[in-house]
Design a protein around this motif. Structure first.
Motif, PDB file in Angstrom:
ATOM      1  N   MET A   1      99.482   8.215   2.980  1.00  0.00           N
ATOM      2  CA  MET A   1      98.396   8.725   2.617  1.00  0.00           C
ATOM      3  C   MET A   1      97.950   8.740   3.981  1.00  0.00           C
ATOM      4  SD  MET A   1      94.195   6.800   0.656  1.00  0.00           S
ATOM      5  CE  MET A   1      95.278   7.215  -0.413  1.00  0.00           C
ATOM      6  N   ARG A   2      97.805   9.460   5.122  1.00  0.00           N
ATOM      7  CA  ARG A   2      97.349   9.474   5.876  1.00  0.00           C
ATOM      8  C   ARG A   2      95.353   8.863   6.260  1.00  0.00           C
ATOM      9  NH1 ARG A   2      99.591   7.496   9.187  1.00  0.00           N
ATOM     10  NH2 ARG A   2      99.104   8.573  11.146  1.00  0.00           N
ATOM     11  N   ILE A   3      95.694   7.525   6.653  1.00  0.00           N
ATOM     12  CA  ILE A   3      93.954   7.260   6.542  1.00  0.00           C
ATOM     13  C   ILE A   3      93.557   6.681   8.256  1.00  0.00           C
ATOM     14  CG2 ILE A   3      92.327   5.098   6.745  1.00  0.00           C
ATOM     15  CD1 ILE A   3      93.283   5.220   4.150  1.00  0.00           C
ATOM     16  N   SER A   4      92.626   7.699   8.840  1.00  0.00           N
ATOM     17  CA  SER A   4      92.191   7.871  10.333  1.00  0.00           C
ATOM     18  C   SER A   4      91.640   6.336  10.776  1.00  0.00           C
ATOM     19  CB  SER A   4      91.247   9.300  10.623  1.00  0.00           C
ATOM     20  OG  SER A   4      89.811   8.639  10.381  1.00  0.00           O
ATOM     21  N   ALA A   5      91.874   6.673  12.513  1.00  0.00           N
ATOM     22  CA  ALA A   5      91.206   4.891  12.970  1.00  0.00           C
ATOM     23  C   ALA A   5      89.603   4.746  12.495  1.00  0.00           C
ATOM     24  CB  ALA A   5      91.143   5.061  14.349  1.00  0.00           C
ATOM     25  N   ALA A   6      89.169   5.942  12.332  1.00  0.00           N
ATOM     26  CA  ALA A   6      87.531   5.943  12.134  1.00  0.00           C
ATOM     27  C   ALA A   6      87.381   5.384   9.917  1.00  0.00           C
ATOM     28  CB  ALA A   6      86.931   7.979  12.300  1.00  0.00           C
ATOM     29  N   GLU A   7      88.439   6.325   9.974  1.00  0.00           N
ATOM     30  CA  GLU A   7      88.349   6.012   8.092  1.00  0.00           C
ATOM     31  C   GLU A   7      88.457   5.171   8.364  1.00  0.00           C
ATOM     32  OE1 GLU A   7      89.849  10.763   6.947  1.00  0.00           O
ATOM     33  OE2 GLU A   7      90.746   9.298   7.137  1.00  0.00           O
ATOM     34  N   SER A   8      89.138   3.614   8.640  1.00  0.00           N
ATOM     35  CA  SER A   8      90.423   2.778   8.902  1.00  0.00           C
ATOM     36  C   SER A   8      88.444   1.655   8.363  1.00  0.00           C
ATOM     37  CB  SER A   8      90.768   2.296   9.112  1.00  0.00           C
ATOM     38  OG  SER A   8      90.240   2.041  10.830  1.00  0.00           O
ATOM     39  N   GLN A   9      87.749   2.196   9.645  1.00  0.00           N
ATOM     40  CA  GLN A   9      86.409   1.574   9.380  1.00  0.00           C
ATOM     41  C   GLN A   9      85.862   1.207   8.128  1.00  0.00           C
ATOM     42  OE1 GLN A   9      85.726   0.169  12.445  1.00  0.00           O
ATOM     43  NE2 GLN A   9      87.871   0.325  12.856  1.00  0.00           N
TER      44      GLN A   9
ATOM     45  N   ALA B   1      77.481  -0.291  14.190  1.00  0.00           N
ATOM     46  CA  ALA B   1      78.342  -1.107  14.796  1.00  0.00           C
ATOM     47  C   ALA B   1      79.365  -0.549  15.987  1.00  0.00           C
ATOM     48  CB  ALA B   1      79.529  -1.830  14.492  1.00  0.00           C
ATOM     49  N   GLN B   2      79.510   1.096  14.927  1.00  0.00           N
ATOM     50  CA  GLN B   2      80.297   2.163  16.030  1.00  0.00           C
ATOM     51  C   GLN B   2      79.733   3.209  16.705  1.00  0.00           C
ATOM     52  OE1 GLN B   2      84.051   2.206  16.353  1.00  0.00           O
ATOM     53  NE2 GLN B   2      83.047   0.639  14.577  1.00  0.00           N
ATOM     54  N   SER B   3      78.467   2.812  16.739  1.00  0.00           N
ATOM     55  CA  SER B   3      76.913   4.116  16.885  1.00  0.00           C
ATOM     56  C   SER B   3      77.212   4.681  16.629  1.00  0.00           C
ATOM     57  CB  SER B   3      77.140   3.617  18.858  1.00  0.00           C
ATOM     58  OG  SER B   3      77.519   2.507  19.066  1.00  0.00           O
TER      59      SER B   3
ATOM     60  N   GLY C   1      76.168   8.163  13.923  1.00  0.00           N
ATOM     61  CA  GLY C   1      75.047   8.275  12.594  1.00  0.00           C
ATOM     62  C   GLY C   1      75.525   8.738  11.213  1.00  0.00           C
ATOM     63  N   GLU C   2      74.266   8.835  10.300  1.00  0.00           N
ATOM     64  CA  GLU C   2      74.101   8.885   9.122  1.00  0.00           C
ATOM     65  C   GLU C   2      75.866  10.261   9.141  1.00  0.00           C
ATOM     66  OE1 GLU C   2      71.627   9.416   5.065  1.00  0.00           O
ATOM     67  OE2 GLU C   2      70.490   9.183   7.056  1.00  0.00           O
ATOM     68  N   ALA C   3      75.227  10.980   9.333  1.00  0.00           N
ATOM     69  CA  ALA C   3      76.132  11.926   9.144  1.00  0.00           C
ATOM     70  C   ALA C   3      77.723  11.796   9.371  1.00  0.00           C
ATOM     71  CB  ALA C   3      75.514  13.560   9.927  1.00  0.00           C
ATOM     72  N   THR C   4      78.049  11.438  10.388  1.00  0.00           N
ATOM     73  CA  THR C   4      79.241  10.663  10.949  1.00  0.00           C
ATOM     74  C   THR C   4      79.447  10.145   9.268  1.00  0.00           C
ATOM     75  OG1 THR C   4      79.079  11.018  13.359  1.00  0.00           O
ATOM     76  CG2 THR C   4      80.610   9.744  11.956  1.00  0.00           C
ATOM     77  N   VAL C   5      78.585   9.487   9.023  1.00  0.00           N
ATOM     78  CA  VAL C   5      79.521   7.683   7.990  1.00  0.00           C
ATOM     79  C   VAL C   5      79.786   9.287   6.818  1.00  0.00           C
ATOM     80  CG1 VAL C   5      79.033   5.601   6.369  1.00  0.00           C
ATOM     81  CG2 VAL C   5      78.822   6.012   9.579  1.00  0.00           C
ATOM     82  N   LYS C   6      78.553  10.385   6.489  1.00  0.00           N
ATOM     83  CA  LYS C   6      78.653  10.809   5.075  1.00  0.00           C
ATOM     84  C   LYS C   6      79.811  11.409   5.152  1.00  0.00           C
ATOM     85  CE  LYS C   6      74.389   9.965   3.196  1.00  0.00           C
ATOM     86  NZ  LYS C   6      73.389  10.454   2.897  1.00  0.00           N
ATOM     87  N   THR C   7      80.410  11.893   6.888  1.00  0.00           N
ATOM     88  CA  THR C   7      81.647  13.146   6.248  1.00  0.00           C
ATOM     89  C   THR C   7      82.988  12.225   6.133  1.00  0.00           C
ATOM     90  OG1 THR C   7      80.749  14.495   8.019  1.00  0.00           O
ATOM     91  CG2 THR C   7      83.088  14.118   8.231  1.00  0.00           C
TER      92      THR C   7
END
Length: 123
Positions: free
Chosen positions: A1-9, A32-34, A36-42
């Motif tokens: 399974m590949r988890i991206s750097a953003a997903e790893s946060q 902490a990463q600046s 928004g809600e949409a990015t986190v939910k994605t």
């Protein structure tokens, strides 16, 4: 399974704090990463599709928990790095760092201790 750097946060927050709701992840990781809600939910949805996390309803609220342990993730990522860049061999990785980055006295001592432990295990 590949988890991206953003997903790893997102995964790091779940490993550290246990099950969290989307609003918790937006507040803690997103801020902490600046992001928004949409990015986190994605990112949450990507991790759900990869089966890296699961969702569960608790007191009318959806919370997310990791399905992959941090040690298993680190092991897989470490082995992948070794395989891709160093033919699966650890010594060339250590040599690369020793030649391209100054190792502190503490790092050298830790490496020596690790080698001594590995040698004593072989006896």
């Amino acid at each position: 399974m590949r988890i991206s750097a953003a997903e790893s946060q997102i995964m790091e927050a779940l490993w550290a704090q246990g099950p969290l709701g989307a609003e918790d992840l937006v507040r803690d990781v997103g801020a902490a990463q600046s992001w928004g809600e949409a990015t986190v939910k994605t990112l949450i949805n990507r991790l759900l599709k990869k089966k890296a996390i699961a969702s569960e309803r608790e007191a009318g609220r959806t919370r997310y928990r990791p399905l992959v342990s941090r040690p298993d993730y680190v092991s897989g990522e470490s082995q992948g790095l070794l395989d891709r860049l160093f033919g699966g061999q650890l010594a060339p990785l250590v040599q690369h760092y020793a030649e391209h980055r100054a190792l502190s006295a503490e790092e050298v001592a830790r490496l020596k201790k690790l080698i001594a432990e590995l040698e004593s295990d072989d006896e």
